[in-house]
Structures are given as C-alpha cells and as structure tokens.
Design a protein around this motif. Structure first.
Motif, PDB file in Angstrom:
ATOM      1  N   LEU A 129     -62.362-105.519  37.400  1.00  0.00           N
ATOM      2  CA  LEU A 129     -61.599-106.443  38.250  1.00  0.00           C
ATOM      3  C   LEU A 129     -60.966-107.589  37.222  1.00  0.00           C
ATOM      4  O   LEU A 129     -61.625-108.064  36.387  1.00  0.00           O
ATOM      5  CB  LEU A 129     -62.435-107.218  39.195  1.00  0.00           C
ATOM      6  CG  LEU A 129     -61.813-108.352  40.144  1.00  0.00           C
ATOM      7  CD1 LEU A 129     -60.812-107.989  41.020  1.00  0.00           C
ATOM      8  CD2 LEU A 129     -62.935-109.261  40.929  1.00  0.00           C
ATOM      9  N   VAL A 139     -61.477-105.349  46.136  1.00  0.00           N
ATOM     10  CA  VAL A 139     -61.930-105.276  44.851  1.00  0.00           C
ATOM     11  C   VAL A 139     -61.983-103.862  44.505  1.00  0.00           C
ATOM     12  O   VAL A 139     -61.509-103.184  45.396  1.00  0.00           O
ATOM     13  CB  VAL A 139     -63.463-105.947  45.015  1.00  0.00           C
ATOM     14  CG1 VAL A 139     -63.601-107.250  45.407  1.00  0.00           C
ATOM     15  CG2 VAL A 139     -64.344-105.033  45.899  1.00  0.00           C
ATOM     16  N   ALA A 148     -58.598-103.326  39.614  1.00  0.00           N
ATOM     17  CA  ALA A 148     -57.870-104.152  40.521  1.00  0.00           C
ATOM     18  C   ALA A 148     -57.177-105.468  39.916  1.00  0.00           C
ATOM     19  O   ALA A 148     -58.040-105.988  39.002  1.00  0.00           O
ATOM     20  CB  ALA A 148     -58.711-104.467  41.621  1.00  0.00           C
ATOM     21  N   SER A 194     -56.329-115.517  43.660  1.00  0.00           N
ATOM     22  CA  SER A 194     -57.524-115.207  43.996  1.00  0.00           C
ATOM     23  C   SER A 194     -58.591-115.821  44.960  1.00  0.00           C
ATOM     24  O   SER A 194     -57.869-117.120  45.388  1.00  0.00           O
ATOM     25  CB  SER A 194     -58.307-114.810  42.674  1.00  0.00           C
ATOM     26  OG  SER A 194     -58.658-116.111  42.184  1.00  0.00           O
ATOM     27  N   THR A 249     -69.295-103.521  38.485  1.00  0.00           N
ATOM     28  CA  THR A 249     -67.920-103.984  38.227  1.00  0.00           C
ATOM     29  C   THR A 249     -67.634-104.943  36.992  1.00  0.00           C
ATOM     30  O   THR A 249     -68.388-105.876  36.981  1.00  0.00           O
ATOM     31  CB  THR A 249     -67.335-104.702  39.546  1.00  0.00           C
ATOM     32  OG1 THR A 249     -67.506-104.026  40.832  1.00  0.00           O
ATOM     33  CG2 THR A 249     -65.864-105.085  39.398  1.00  0.00           C
ATOM     34  N   ILE A 294     -65.841-107.741  35.163  1.00  0.00           N
ATOM     35  CA  ILE A 294     -64.988-108.769  35.636  1.00  0.00           C
ATOM     36  C   ILE A 294     -64.355-109.473  34.444  1.00  0.00           C
ATOM     37  O   ILE A 294     -65.076-109.934  33.541  1.00  0.00           O
ATOM     38  CB  ILE A 294     -65.600-109.723  36.719  1.00  0.00           C
ATOM     39  CG1 ILE A 294     -66.517-108.841  37.699  1.00  0.00           C
ATOM     40  CG2 ILE A 294     -64.679-110.646  37.319  1.00  0.00           C
ATOM     41  CD1 ILE A 294     -66.986-109.814  38.716  1.00  0.00           C
TER      42      ILE A 294
END
Ligand code: AMP
Ligand code: MG
Length: 272
Positions: free
Chosen positions: A64, A116, A123, A128, A166, A168
């Motif tokens: 992400l 997500v 992504a 956001s 994920t 980030i």
C-alpha cells in the motif's frame, strides 16, 4: 546511488515533525543533477517493473502506497512517472475526493478499507484516510473531539493491515507555498492545463499554515515502524520522482521475494 541514502526522509516514530525545518527544494541524497537523475529513474523504473512481477507471481505480500500533499505537489506526477515500468494489471489507483453522501454515512475508514491491496497487488492511494485529519481539521468538518480520536484509529487500522501482510509506505510530497504559486500560474498559462486548474483551490492557499500544522501532527503521530511516513522534498519534480522511486524499490527489495517453484519437474514434461 544507494536506495538507503533516501532513508533520511523517513519520519522516526514519535518525533515532533517541523516542516519549516524540512527544505522542499533540497536534493541531498543524490550527488548528480536533473539529467543524471533521468537515467537513474529509468533504471529504477525497470527494477520496479521486475519487483512488481515478482510480487504478483509470489502472491505473498500486499503493498500500500499513500500519497499526500498540497495541491500541485505532484501526486499525479508520481503515479505517472514512478510506475512507468510497471504492468498496469498489478496496480490499482484509488483517488479520494470529498466524500459522497453514502461515504459520509459510514465511518471514515469505510471507503478506504475496500481499496486496500490484495495478495500480490500494489494499491496506490491518491489522497487517503489522512484527509480526515487534514482538510477535515482545517475546515472544522467534524468536531475536534471526533478528529482527535482518529490518529489512534489510523494507527490501529494500519497495524492491522501490516499484521495481515501489507507493506505500507506513506509519502508526503513537500512543496513550498512559492512553488505552488508557480505551478498554479503555469496551469493558467497553458490552455492544455486548464482542466487541472480549479479556482476553488485558490482560497485554500490562505489556509497554508493551518494545513502545515495539521500535516505536522499527522506525520508526528502516525509514522510507525510498520507504516512509516517519508517527507519527500518536492519542489524539484525530478528529485521528488527519484526519491519516491528509490524508497519504493528499496522497500520491495527488502521483502526478499522469490519466484514460486512449480510443483512439477520440467525435465519430465514433454510438450507434443
Ligand atoms: P483533488 O485530489 O485535487 O482532485 O481534490 C480532491 C479534494 O477532495 C481535495 O480538495 C481534498 O481535500 C478533498 N477531500 C478528500 N478527502 C476528503 C474528506 N474526507 N473530506 C473532505 N474533503 C476531502
Ligand atoms: Mg486539486
């Protein structure tokens, strides 16, 4: 150039960010200039393309990328230039504008959570959930008691995503107020850029200091080891692109991905 050189822009957890002290025009992590940077960016584009394919093939990680910044800071430019070498099939971009009535009827994370990344995907968020502690705070769109609680819920949300696999990365594209003026003027001067010019953005310049304060608190309170913020000097577009690209390539390399092995012996397979 080493991608680690750009780690200087990472906001260490629990530091008090002062944006006045972060020069939006500096180019300190790269010894060359604009021309040399173009070649390096081309190399990074290729690397990113390869890493994205690996990510897609391995289907183990999710990535992400959050892009935030004032108008004209270059969120669209980064998406265009940094992802040039990447297969569009593996990337999805979501832009977050002023919420619709349906979105407003839900909690502020509802509309972002559904965007997500899944396994093997990247992504990109063009704006956001951070808008809910930025524009919302600057313009009193919800009471202070409400937005004050959001730093904590953002950290919990991102922690969950991280625990579920994920990676980030959050980029604040830092431009100066003067540079924004130049970019807005350039949009006015070029007919083919008029579509990008929104007269309603102009009054926002009066709120510049309030935005910087809101950004400082957001960056200070929500940069964690699991979901770090990077303050990207963005007055020079070439340096902004180089920085985001180098940080992203570095982060993907750190995942040590490998192509999955097939559960067959290719030497025993004969294709008639
Ligand atoms: P742009 O990204 O330039 O197309 O503009 C989108 C606009 O939507 C910006 O002015 C944002 O501040 C605004 N926006 C995004 N999220 C929110 C939100 N949660 N509440 C209010 N305005 C928002
Ligand atoms: Mg805009």
């Amino acid at each position: 150039m080493k991608t680690e050189d750009f780690d200087r822009y990472r906001v260490r957890p629990s530091t008090n960010v002062s944006l006045k002290k972060a020069d939006p025009a500096e180019t300190g992590a790269f010894s060359g200039g604009k021309d040399e940077a173009a070649g390096v960016l081309g190399e990074l584009n290729k690397k990113l393309g390869g890493l994205q394919e690996l990510l897609y093939a391995e289907r183990r990680h999710k990535v992400l990328i959050v892009l935030q910044g004032m108008d004209t800071a270059g969120k669209d430019g980064v998406i265009r230039r940094v992802f040039e070498g990447v297969n569009p099939q593996g990337v999805k971009v979501s832009g977050f504008k002023a919420p619709t009535a349906e979105e407003l009827a839900h909690d502020y994370l509802w509309r972002v959570h559904r965007c997500v990344p899944g396994q093997g995907e990247i992504a990109i968020f063009n704006r956001s959930h951070y808008e809910d502690v930025l524009v919302v705070r600057v313009h009193d769109l919800v009471p202070k008691e409400v937005w004050k609680t959001r730093y904590e819920s953002i950290n919990a949300f991102e922690k969950t995503l991280h625990q579920e696999g994920t990676a980030i990365l959050k980029f604040f594209l830092h431009i100066s107020k003067e540079e924004q003026k130049k970019r807005l003027q350039a949009r006015l001067d070029d007919e083919t850029k008029h579509w990008k010019f929104n007269p309603a953005d102009l009054p926002e310049r009066k709120f510049w200091d309030a935005y910087m304060k809101a950004y400082e608190e957001a960056l200070s309170r929500t940069s964690t080891d699991e979901a770090p913020w990077y303050i990207v000097p963005s007055d020079k577009k070439w340096y902004r692109n180089l920085t985001v690209s180098a940080l992203l390539v570095g982060a993907l390399e750190a995942l040590h991905m490998e192509y999955p092995k097939g559960d067959f012996d290719p030497r025993k397979i004969v294709i008639e």
